[in-house]
Design a protein around this motif. Structure first.
Motif, PDB file in Angstrom:
ATOM      1  N   UNK A  10       0.841  -1.193   0.000  1.00 48.40           N
ATOM      2  CA  UNK A  10       0.000   0.000   0.000  1.00 48.40           C
ATOM      3  C   UNK A  10       0.880   1.248   0.000  1.00 48.40           C
ATOM      4  N   UNK A  11       1.543   1.496   1.111  1.00 45.65           N
ATOM      5  CA  UNK A  11       2.534   2.559   1.183  1.00 45.65           C
ATOM      6  C   UNK A  11       1.989   3.972   1.228  1.00 45.65           C
ATOM      7  N   UNK A  12       2.880   4.896   1.557  1.00 46.49           N
ATOM      8  CA  UNK A  12       2.526   6.314   1.664  1.00 46.49           C
ATOM      9  C   UNK A  12       3.584   7.108   0.896  1.00 46.49           C
ATOM     10  N   UNK A  13       3.153   7.857  -0.093  1.00 49.33           N
ATOM     11  CA  UNK A  13       4.097   8.466  -1.028  1.00 49.33           C
ATOM     12  C   UNK A  13       4.237   9.973  -0.851  1.00 49.33           C
ATOM     13  N   UNK A  14       5.440  10.434  -1.151  1.00 51.65           N
ATOM     14  CA  UNK A  14       5.691  11.858  -1.365  1.00 51.65           C
ATOM     15  C   UNK A  14       5.691  12.071  -2.879  1.00 51.65           C
ATOM     16  N   UNK A  15       4.845  12.965  -3.345  1.00 50.81           N
ATOM     17  CA  UNK A  15       4.643  13.131  -4.783  1.00 50.81           C
ATOM     18  C   UNK A  15       4.829  14.589  -5.175  1.00 50.81           C
ATOM     19  N   UNK A  16       5.559  14.786  -6.284  1.00 53.99           N
ATOM     20  CA  UNK A  16       5.704  16.125  -6.860  1.00 53.99           C
ATOM     21  C   UNK A  16       4.864  16.213  -8.136  1.00 53.99           C
ATOM     22  N   UNK A  17       4.113  17.287  -8.249  1.00 51.07           N
ATOM     23  CA  UNK A  17       3.301  17.560  -9.434  1.00 51.07           C
ATOM     24  C   UNK A  17       3.883  18.807 -10.094  1.00 51.07           C
ATOM     25  N   UNK A  18       4.517  18.623 -11.240  1.00 55.48           N
ATOM     26  CA  UNK A  18       5.210  19.720 -11.912  1.00 55.48           C
ATOM     27  C   UNK A  18       4.569  20.013 -13.267  1.00 55.48           C
ATOM     28  N   UNK A  19       3.785  21.084 -13.331  1.00 55.69           N
ATOM     29  CA  UNK A  19       3.111  21.493 -14.569  1.00 55.69           C
ATOM     30  C   UNK A  19       2.359  20.326 -15.211  1.00 55.69           C
ATOM     31  N   UNK A  20       1.627  19.612 -14.410  1.00 56.21           N
ATOM     32  CA  UNK A  20       0.838  18.474 -14.894  1.00 56.21           C
ATOM     33  C   UNK A  20      -0.433  19.010 -15.539  1.00 56.21           C
ATOM     34  N   UNK A  21      -0.683  18.584 -16.755  1.00 53.20           N
ATOM     35  CA  UNK A  21      -1.874  19.045 -17.476  1.00 53.20           C
ATOM     36  C   UNK A  21      -2.914  17.933 -17.526  1.00 53.20           C
ATOM     37  N   UNK A  22      -4.130  18.270 -17.124  1.00 49.05           N
ATOM     38  CA  UNK A  22      -5.229  17.312 -17.198  1.00 49.05           C
ATOM     39  C   UNK A  22      -6.430  18.017 -17.822  1.00 49.05           C
ATOM     40  N   UNK A  23      -7.351  17.264 -18.430  1.00 53.09           N
ATOM     41  CA  UNK A  23      -8.534  17.888 -19.033  1.00 53.09           C
ATOM     42  C   UNK A  23      -9.363  18.648 -18.001  1.00 53.09           C
ATOM     43  N   UNK A  24      -9.977  19.721 -18.436  1.00 50.97           N
ATOM     44  CA  UNK A  24     -10.824  20.504 -17.527  1.00 50.97           C
ATOM     45  C   UNK A  24     -11.978  19.674 -16.993  1.00 50.97           C
ATOM     46  N   UNK A  25     -12.355  18.653 -17.724  1.00 53.92           N
ATOM     47  CA  UNK A  25     -13.452  17.780 -17.295  1.00 53.92           C
ATOM     48  C   UNK A  25     -13.085  16.935 -16.073  1.00 53.92           C
ATOM     49  N   UNK A  26     -11.816  16.979 -15.641  1.00 55.48           N
ATOM     50  CA  UNK A  26     -11.394  16.208 -14.471  1.00 55.48           C
ATOM     51  C   UNK A  26     -11.695  16.905 -13.146  1.00 55.48           C
ATOM     52  N   UNK A  27     -12.161  18.168 -13.228  1.00 56.66           N
ATOM     53  CA  UNK A  27     -12.478  18.880 -11.998  1.00 56.66           C
ATOM     54  C   UNK A  27     -13.647  18.180 -11.303  1.00 56.66           C
ATOM     55  N   UNK A  28     -13.622  18.147  -9.986  1.00 56.38           N
ATOM     56  CA  UNK A  28     -14.699  17.520  -9.221  1.00 56.38           C
ATOM     57  C   UNK A  28     -15.682  18.575  -8.732  1.00 56.38           C
ATOM     58  N   UNK A  29     -16.959  18.323  -8.999  1.00 53.02           N
ATOM     59  CA  UNK A  29     -18.052  19.243  -8.694  1.00 53.02           C
ATOM     60  C   UNK A  29     -17.844  20.503  -9.511  1.00 53.02           C
ATOM     61  N   UNK A  30     -17.160  21.502  -8.957  1.00 52.56           N
ATOM     62  CA  UNK A  30     -16.828  22.710  -9.711  1.00 52.56           C
ATOM     63  C   UNK A  30     -15.742  23.449  -8.951  1.00 52.56           C
TER      64      UNK A  30
END
Length: 409
Positions: free
Chosen positions: A224-244
């Motif tokens: 399972x584990x617990x991660x340290x994660x870096x997000x560097x200029x990650x692009x995702x579709x606008x449709x991935x937003x949750x709720x608004x």
């Protein structure tokens, strides 16, 4: 308040307890051995997949998700004793597809997700085909106050650009972990509780870097584990937003209520197992000329443990009842109380069990040491004790705002 279990719950309890006795407890050591023998500790040992198939066949799958077509149709109050049984073993929650953080993420997707998001992410989670993580906590700020979050979610045409440094994203070590629900600021200048948003970020997206896996008191909690994660200029579709946009804080509050009570339910189960270990062990050992079971201090520990477990269970059942009847928001004080009470209670009981077993208690021959290490994190995870006590005190003091104290002595 009526805490009697329905016939359906009693039937599920009996099935779960039988499954635990026949399949879970006997295979805990098999799980550990297979994990140790694997070249990569982050893949599920074969025994876990075998047990999951058995659980599906017996109808012990996705028992959470109250008031939902996707779950078993159980209320929080009905799920409580079942979740407690699962909490007796560290491997059980995943076997029944009721493991954190997937349960919390599935609740978010079920409640706030679009039909496309449900098809792409929720349904594979419900089938147990993939796993997920939740990226909220950050190493550079005091994350007990979610408004401190610095991770950013910036709209750019038909996409959002994600930047942030997160850690303790539990579950990210598993290769089956396909996405994270990322919380970040989308409107830093907006109202305090409308600055944040949540968005689905596939972990294979360019710019996502799992920096390291974080051990807990020396336990890596693989696979399972617990991660340290870096997000560097990650692009995702606008449709991935949750709720608004701007609803991240509201979603977090909705997610953390059920997540907290599930942790408490499982924690009570862990305490019950520790007490069970005590009671069995004291029949097998003698000290200073008489059985441990006849030692007065041991009997006091047993009595105190039973009292504390029952108190925590009743408070947890009350919180579950209120969540079902008046909603999570109205039950926030009770949820805060159980989040303080349950982990502290379990640590007391497990500590006594370790003391009864002596050297064996701190070994890996018994689940006590790993259980203690895991549950100690719950005094921090999903809000530290101090934050919950602050909530409880504020709610208590509200009762006195319009009172006159001229008569007070």
């Amino acid at each position: 308040m009526n805490f009697d279990y329905s016939d359906r719950v009693k039937e599920l309890q009996a099935k779960l307890e039988r499954f635990m006795d026949e399949h879970i407890y006997p295979n805990e050591r098999v799980f550990a051995e297979q994990l140790a023998e694997q070249e990569c500790r982050w893949f599920n040992p074969p025994i876990l997949e075998e047990l999951k198939e058995k659980a599906k066949q017996e109808g012990l799958w996705n028992l959470f998700l109250p008031k939902s077509e996707y779950g078993a149709g159980l209320t929080n109050l009905e799920y409580a004793p079942l979740c407690e049984i699962m909490g007796r073993s560290s491997i059980a929650p995943e076997v029944f597809n009721c493991n954190a953080p997937d349960t919390g993420n599935m609740e978010i997707l079920e409640r706030y997700g679009t039909e496309k998001q449900k098809e792409n992410w929720l349904k594979p989670l419900l089938r147990g085909e993939i796993r997920s993580c939740f990226s909220m906590t950050e190493p550079d700020v005091a994350s007990s106050d979610a408004t401190n979050i610095r991770g950013s979610i910036v709209r750019d045409g038909d996409e959002y650009v994600i930047n942030g440094h997160k850690w303790w994203s539990s579950g990210a070590g598993d290769p089956r972990c396909k996405f994270s629900i990322f919380m970040g600021k989308s409107n830093p200048n907006g109202p305090k509780y409308e600055q944040q948003s949540m968005i689905i970020v596939p972990l294979d997206a360019p710019g996502v870097h799992i920096k390291r896996m974080l051990p807990v008191f020396g336990y890596d909690h693989a696979p399972h584990g617990h991660a340290e994660i870096e997000f560097n200029n990650v692009r995702v579709p606008a449709s991935n937003i949750l709720w608004e946009e701007g609803k991240g804080f509201a979603i977090a509050q909705g997610r953390l209520g059920p997540g907290r009570i599930h942790h408490c339910m499982r924690t009570i189960g862990a305490a019950e197992r520790a007490l069970d270990i005590i009671c069995k062990r004291i029949h097998e050992r003698e000290t200073f000329g008489k059985p441990l079971k006849d030692q007065g201090v041991i009997q006091e520990w047993i009595a105190d443990s039973r009292i504390e477990i029952e108190q925590a269970r009743l408070l947890t059942l009350k919180a579950a009842y209120m969540m079902d009847t008046v909603g999570n928001k109205e039950a926030k004080t009770e949820i805060a109380m159980i989040k303080v009470v349950a982990p502290n209670m379990a640590l007391n009981v497990i500590d006594r069990a370790i003391q009864v077993l002596g050297a064996a208690g701190v070994s890996e021959d018994f689940p006590l040491a790993s259980s203690y290490a895991s549950i100690r994190t719950l005094r921090i995870a999903d809000g530290p004790d101090e934050v919950h006590r602050r909530t409880i005190a504020r709610q208590e003091l509200k009762k006195y705002q319009k009172r006159s104290f001229s008569h007070a002595r």
